[in-house]
Design a protein around this motif. Sequence first.
Motif, PDB file in Angstrom:
ATOM      1  N   ARG A  31     -32.457 -64.165 -35.193  1.00 35.56           N
ATOM      2  CA  ARG A  31     -32.307 -65.297 -34.268  1.00 35.56           C
ATOM      3  C   ARG A  31     -33.152 -65.144 -33.019  1.00 35.56           C
ATOM      4  O   ARG A  31     -33.343 -66.095 -32.276  1.00 35.56           O
ATOM      5  CB  ARG A  31     -30.834 -65.461 -33.876  1.00 35.56           C
ATOM      6  N   ARG A  32     -33.652 -63.959 -32.776  1.00 31.09           N
ATOM      7  CA  ARG A  32     -34.419 -63.664 -31.560  1.00 31.09           C
ATOM      8  C   ARG A  32     -35.932 -63.706 -31.779  1.00 31.09           C
ATOM      9  O   ARG A  32     -36.694 -63.304 -30.921  1.00 31.09           O
ATOM     10  CB  ARG A  32     -34.041 -62.287 -31.017  1.00 31.09           C
ATOM     11  N   LEU A  33     -36.375 -64.195 -32.927  1.00 28.81           N
ATOM     12  CA  LEU A  33     -37.804 -64.238 -33.232  1.00 28.81           C
ATOM     13  C   LEU A  33     -38.544 -65.172 -32.282  1.00 28.81           C
ATOM     14  O   LEU A  33     -38.157 -66.316 -32.095  1.00 28.81           O
ATOM     15  CB  LEU A  33     -38.028 -64.705 -34.672  1.00 28.81           C
ATOM     16  N   VAL A  34     -39.626 -64.657 -31.678  1.00 30.73           N
ATOM     17  CA  VAL A  34     -40.474 -65.462 -30.802  1.00 30.73           C
ATOM     18  C   VAL A  34     -41.930 -65.375 -31.262  1.00 30.73           C
ATOM     19  O   VAL A  34     -42.591 -66.389 -31.417  1.00 30.73           O
ATOM     20  CB  VAL A  34     -40.349 -65.016 -29.324  1.00 30.73           C
ATOM     21  N   PHE A  35     -42.414 -64.176 -31.497  1.00 31.16           N
ATOM     22  CA  PHE A  35     -43.814 -63.954 -31.858  1.00 31.16           C
ATOM     23  C   PHE A  35     -43.898 -63.407 -33.279  1.00 31.16           C
ATOM     24  O   PHE A  35     -43.946 -62.200 -33.481  1.00 31.16           O
ATOM     25  CB  PHE A  35     -44.471 -62.985 -30.865  1.00 31.16           C
ATOM     26  N   SER A  36     -43.945 -64.284 -34.255  1.00 32.12           N
ATOM     27  CA  SER A  36     -43.868 -63.853 -35.650  1.00 32.12           C
ATOM     28  C   SER A  36     -45.061 -63.005 -36.091  1.00 32.12           C
ATOM     29  O   SER A  36     -44.899 -62.046 -36.833  1.00 32.12           O
ATOM     30  CB  SER A  36     -43.718 -65.062 -36.572  1.00 32.12           C
ATOM     31  N   THR A  38     -46.845 -60.831 -34.556  1.00 30.11           N
ATOM     32  CA  THR A  38     -46.906 -59.459 -34.036  1.00 30.11           C
ATOM     33  C   THR A  38     -45.540 -58.776 -34.019  1.00 30.11           C
ATOM     34  O   THR A  38     -45.353 -57.788 -33.322  1.00 30.11           O
ATOM     35  CB  THR A  38     -47.504 -59.445 -32.615  1.00 30.11           C
ATOM     36  N   SER A  39     -44.601 -59.279 -34.809  1.00 29.50           N
ATOM     37  CA  SER A  39     -43.255 -58.695 -34.863  1.00 29.50           C
ATOM     38  C   SER A  39     -43.078 -57.804 -36.080  1.00 29.50           C
ATOM     39  O   SER A  39     -43.651 -58.057 -37.141  1.00 29.50           O
ATOM     40  CB  SER A  39     -42.194 -59.799 -34.903  1.00 29.50           C
ATOM     41  N   LEU A  40     -42.262 -56.784 -35.908  1.00 31.24           N
ATOM     42  CA  LEU A  40     -41.861 -55.889 -36.988  1.00 31.24           C
ATOM     43  C   LEU A  40     -40.340 -55.959 -37.076  1.00 31.24           C
ATOM     44  O   LEU A  40     -39.637 -55.613 -36.123  1.00 31.24           O
ATOM     45  CB  LEU A  40     -42.318 -54.456 -36.700  1.00 31.24           C
ATOM     46  N   PHE A  41     -39.832 -56.444 -38.216  1.00 29.02           N
ATOM     47  CA  PHE A  41     -38.397 -56.615 -38.400  1.00 29.02           C
ATOM     48  C   PHE A  41     -37.802 -55.389 -39.077  1.00 29.02           C
ATOM     49  O   PHE A  41     -38.259 -54.960 -40.135  1.00 29.02           O
ATOM     50  CB  PHE A  41     -38.106 -57.852 -39.244  1.00 29.02           C
ATOM     51  N   PHE A  42     -36.768 -54.820 -38.461  1.00 25.98           N
ATOM     52  CA  PHE A  42     -36.022 -53.712 -39.022  1.00 25.98           C
ATOM     53  C   PHE A  42     -34.791 -54.280 -39.702  1.00 25.98           C
ATOM     54  O   PHE A  42     -33.906 -54.834 -39.037  1.00 25.98           O
ATOM     55  CB  PHE A  42     -35.610 -52.724 -37.922  1.00 25.98           C
ATOM     56  N   ALA A  43     -34.714 -54.174 -41.020  1.00 27.22           N
ATOM     57  CA  ALA A  43     -33.598 -54.710 -41.795  1.00 27.22           C
ATOM     58  C   ALA A  43     -32.436 -53.714 -41.746  1.00 27.22           C
ATOM     59  O   ALA A  43     -32.231 -52.916 -42.658  1.00 27.22           O
ATOM     60  CB  ALA A  43     -34.034 -54.982 -43.228  1.00 27.22           C
ATOM     61  N   LEU A  44     -31.684 -53.782 -40.643  1.00 31.01           N
ATOM     62  CA  LEU A  44     -30.567 -52.865 -40.446  1.00 31.01           C
ATOM     63  C   LEU A  44     -29.358 -53.305 -41.256  1.00 31.01           C
ATOM     64  O   LEU A  44     -29.059 -54.493 -41.352  1.00 31.01           O
ATOM     65  CB  LEU A  44     -30.192 -52.799 -38.965  1.00 31.01           C
ATOM     66  N   LYS A  45     -28.671 -52.330 -41.813  1.00 28.32           N
ATOM     67  CA  LYS A  45     -27.460 -52.614 -42.592  1.00 28.32           C
ATOM     68  C   LYS A  45     -26.258 -52.098 -41.816  1.00 28.32           C
ATOM     69  O   LYS A  45     -26.241 -50.946 -41.383  1.00 28.32           O
ATOM     70  CB  LYS A  45     -27.542 -51.937 -43.955  1.00 28.32           C
ATOM     71  N   THR A  46     -25.280 -52.981 -41.623  1.00 23.54           N
ATOM     72  CA  THR A  46     -24.056 -52.610 -40.924  1.00 23.54           C
ATOM     73  C   THR A  46     -22.871 -52.864 -41.846  1.00 23.54           C
ATOM     74  O   THR A  46     -23.038 -53.339 -42.969  1.00 23.54           O
ATOM     75  CB  THR A  46     -23.892 -53.432 -39.629  1.00 23.54           C
ATOM     76  N   GLN A  47     -21.675 -52.610 -41.338  1.00 23.46           N
ATOM     77  CA  GLN A  47     -20.472 -52.884 -42.128  1.00 23.46           C
ATOM     78  C   GLN A  47     -20.302 -54.381 -42.356  1.00 23.46           C
ATOM     79  O   GLN A  47     -19.721 -54.798 -43.352  1.00 23.46           O
ATOM     80  CB  GLN A  47     -19.247 -52.320 -41.436  1.00 23.46           C
ATOM     81  N   ARG A  48     -20.794 -55.192 -41.422  1.00 18.32           N
ATOM     82  CA  ARG A  48     -20.605 -56.641 -41.508  1.00 18.32           C
ATOM     83  C   ARG A  48     -21.789 -57.404 -42.089  1.00 18.32           C
ATOM     84  O   ARG A  48     -21.631 -58.529 -42.523  1.00 18.32           O
ATOM     85  CB  ARG A  48     -20.342 -57.209 -40.123  1.00 18.32           C
ATOM     86  N   ASN A  49     -22.989 -56.817 -42.028  1.00 13.91           N
ATOM     87  CA  ASN A  49     -24.165 -57.592 -42.383  1.00 13.91           C
ATOM     88  C   ASN A  49     -25.260 -56.686 -42.924  1.00 13.91           C
ATOM     89  O   ASN A  49     -25.224 -55.483 -42.772  1.00 13.91           O
ATOM     90  CB  ASN A  49     -24.672 -58.351 -41.143  1.00 13.91           C
ATOM     91  N   ASP A  50     -26.254 -57.316 -43.541  1.00 20.01           N
ATOM     92  CA  ASP A  50     -27.410 -56.610 -44.070  1.00 20.01           C
ATOM     93  C   ASP A  50     -28.658 -57.370 -43.656  1.00 20.01           C
ATOM     94  O   ASP A  50     -28.845 -58.529 -44.040  1.00 20.01           O
ATOM     95  CB  ASP A  50     -27.317 -56.515 -45.595  1.00 20.01           C
ATOM     96  N   GLY A  51     -29.497 -56.741 -42.846  1.00 20.55           N
ATOM     97  CA  GLY A  51     -30.700 -57.383 -42.354  1.00 20.55           C
ATOM     98  C   GLY A  51     -31.628 -57.862 -43.454  1.00 20.55           C
ATOM     99  O   GLY A  51     -32.401 -58.803 -43.270  1.00 20.55           O
ATOM    100  N   ALA A  52     -31.565 -57.239 -44.630  1.00 20.46           N
ATOM    101  CA  ALA A  52     -32.415 -57.649 -45.743  1.00 20.46           C
ATOM    102  C   ALA A  52     -32.131 -59.086 -46.177  1.00 20.46           C
ATOM    103  O   ALA A  52     -32.999 -59.750 -46.758  1.00 20.46           O
ATOM    104  CB  ALA A  52     -32.240 -56.698 -46.923  1.00 20.46           C
ATOM    105  N   LEU A  53     -30.953 -59.598 -45.874  1.00 22.62           N
ATOM    106  CA  LEU A  53     -30.611 -60.973 -46.232  1.00 22.62           C
ATOM    107  C   LEU A  53     -31.427 -61.998 -45.453  1.00 22.62           C
ATOM    108  O   LEU A  53     -31.481 -63.168 -45.840  1.00 22.62           O
ATOM    109  CB  LEU A  53     -29.117 -61.225 -45.976  1.00 22.62           C
ATOM    110  N   TYR A  54     -32.074 -61.584 -44.382  1.00 26.54           N
ATOM    111  CA  TYR A  54     -32.810 -62.503 -43.524  1.00 26.54           C
ATOM    112  C   TYR A  54     -34.323 -62.426 -43.721  1.00 26.54           C
ATOM    113  O   TYR A  54     -35.077 -63.132 -43.059  1.00 26.54           O
ATOM    114  CB  TYR A  54     -32.458 -62.229 -42.054  1.00 26.54           C
ATOM    115  N   ILE A  55     -34.761 -61.614 -44.659  1.00 27.00           N
ATOM    116  CA  ILE A  55     -36.198 -61.466 -44.879  1.00 27.00           C
ATOM    117  C   ILE A  55     -36.829 -62.761 -45.364  1.00 27.00           C
ATOM    118  O   ILE A  55     -37.901 -63.146 -44.891  1.00 27.00           O
ATOM    119  CB  ILE A  55     -36.473 -60.284 -45.828  1.00 27.00           C
ATOM    120  N   ASP A  56     -36.192 -63.475 -46.283  1.00 27.40           N
ATOM    121  CA  ASP A  56     -36.728 -64.768 -46.759  1.00 27.40           C
ATOM    122  C   ASP A  56     -36.963 -65.727 -45.597  1.00 27.40           C
ATOM    123  O   ASP A  56     -38.020 -66.347 -45.493  1.00 27.40           O
ATOM    124  CB  ASP A  56     -35.773 -65.437 -47.756  1.00 27.40           C
TER     125      ASP A  56
END
Length: 115
Positions: A31-36, A38-56
Motif C-alpha cells: 500500500r506504500r508503493l510510490v516509486f515502482s 526503483t523499489s525492491l519489495f520484500f515479501a515478508l511472511k507473518t502469522q497473519r499475512n504473506d507478502g508473496a500474495l501481493y506480488i501480482d
Amino acid sequence: MYTIQQIAAVVHSHSGTLQPAHIEHLLIDSRRLVFSATSLFFALKTQRNDGALYIDELYARGVRNFVVSSDLSAQFVDANFLVVEDPLRALQHLAAWHRSRFTIPVIGITGSNGK
C-alpha cells in the motif's frame, strides 16, 4: 542507490541472471508503493499475512524487483527475484550492511510514551 546485483550479494541470494536495476526504495507494504521502477519489495511472511500474495498486484503496478523465499521468475519473466531463505533476515542483513558504510553516530530515544 544500489544495484540489484550489489543487493543480491549482500543478502546471499541464490538467484539466476538478474536484469539491470537501480534500487532506491525498500518496500514491505504494497500500500506504500510510490516509486515502482526503483523499489525492491520484500515479501515478508507473518502469522497473519504473506507478502508473496501481493506480488501480482505490485508487478501490475510496475515493480520488477522482489525478495522472496521461493522462485517465481517463471511467472514474471522480466522481473528480478532474489531468492533467499528468509526475506526478513535478508532485509536485516541489507540494513546492517547499509549502516556499516557510514561513520555517523547512532542515538536512541527512549521514554514511557514509545517515542
